[in-house]
Write a protein that holds these residues in place. Structure first.
Motif, PDB file in Angstrom:
ATOM      1  N   HIS A 194       0.930  -1.102  -0.009  1.00 29.66           N
ATOM      2  CA  HIS A 194      -0.079  -0.067   0.064  1.00 29.66           C
ATOM      3  C   HIS A 194       1.019   1.502   0.088  1.00 29.66           C
ATOM      4  O   HIS A 194       0.074   2.172   0.296  1.00 29.66           O
ATOM      5  CB  HIS A 194      -0.601   0.077   1.133  1.00 29.66           C
ATOM      6  N   PRO A 247      -3.888   2.237   2.266  1.00 26.21           N
ATOM      7  CA  PRO A 247      -4.262   1.085   2.271  1.00 26.21           C
ATOM      8  C   PRO A 247      -5.726   0.740   1.769  1.00 26.21           C
ATOM      9  O   PRO A 247      -6.534  -0.054   0.835  1.00 26.21           O
ATOM     10  CB  PRO A 247      -4.638   0.868   3.700  1.00 26.21           C
ATOM     11  N   GLY A 284      -6.665   2.830  -0.861  1.00 27.30           N
ATOM     12  CA  GLY A 284      -6.720   2.516  -2.907  1.00 27.30           C
ATOM     13  C   GLY A 284      -7.231   4.698  -2.620  1.00 27.30           C
ATOM     14  O   GLY A 284      -7.735   4.002  -3.992  1.00 27.30           O
TER      15      GLY A 284
END
Length: 200
Positions: free
Chosen positions: A159, A175, A177
């Motif tokens: 990530h 994490p 996105g």
């Protein structure tokens, strides 16, 4: 604003979500021509103070290191150079997991950190890992190497993102996105202003 005052020194703001990424963010403008204005770790004082700022070392340790650096300036310069070299290798590895040279450089410092780790207990019986390197001035680097190695061994590594902002390239964990910029208040707004100017 990308910086904050810590014990009289300018430090980059903490926005990455992990100390290893914060170390990479002590250089500004990755991928652009080097220049002294891009360097946040301008001396050993900055490195030791940054390690406290990033919660890798406590305040007494930072003070001891800054005093030791004044007594041993040549050793301090070597430790600073090693930290800067590790920073570049770590950033390369985080963005390109297939870079074998960067992996070797990061793994070498992680091994040194592991070798210097001691399991200790305080007066209340609280147990923790502490670092006791041969050269105490290496403590900021080894503390960061240990932390970075932990990140590399977790799914969170997938990530890691780099800010696409002009003259930036700072890293951060994303994490969900959904994050594009290191900070919307700086790089995001600059991009919006440029886009507006281009449209008009």
């Amino acid at each position: 604003m990308h910086w904050t005052d810590v014990d009289g020194l300018r430090m980059p703001v903490l926005l990455a979500g992990h100390p290893g990424l914060e170390l990479c963010n002590t250089w500004a403008g990755w991928g652009h021509p080097p220049g002294p204005h891009r360097e946040w770790l301008r001396g050993y004082d900055h490195l030791a103070t940054w390690a406290g700022h990033a919660s890798l070392l406590d305040v007494p340790a930072v003070r001891r290191l800054r005093a030791a650096a004044r007594r041993e300036p040549a050793e301090a310069e070597l430790a600073l150079a090693a930290a800067r070299s590790f920073r570049a290798a770590l950033r390369t590895l985080l963005l390109d997991r297939g870079d074998a040279g960067a992996f070797r450089a990061v793994a070498a410092q992680a091994r040194r950190a592991a070798a210097a780790a001691r399991l200790t207990a305080d007066a209340d019986g609280v147990v923790s890992w502490t670092l006791s390197p041969d050269n105490p001035l290496d403590l900021p680097l080894l503390a960061c190497a240990r932390s970075a190695a932990d990140l590399l061994c977790t799914p969170a590594r997938a990530h890691v993102r780099a800010c696409p902002g002009a003259d930036c390239g700072w890293l951060f964990l994303d994490p969900r996105g959904r994050r594009r910029w290191c900070t919307m208040a700086v790089c995001g707004n600059r991009a919006k202003v440029r886009a507006y100017a281009n449209r008009h």
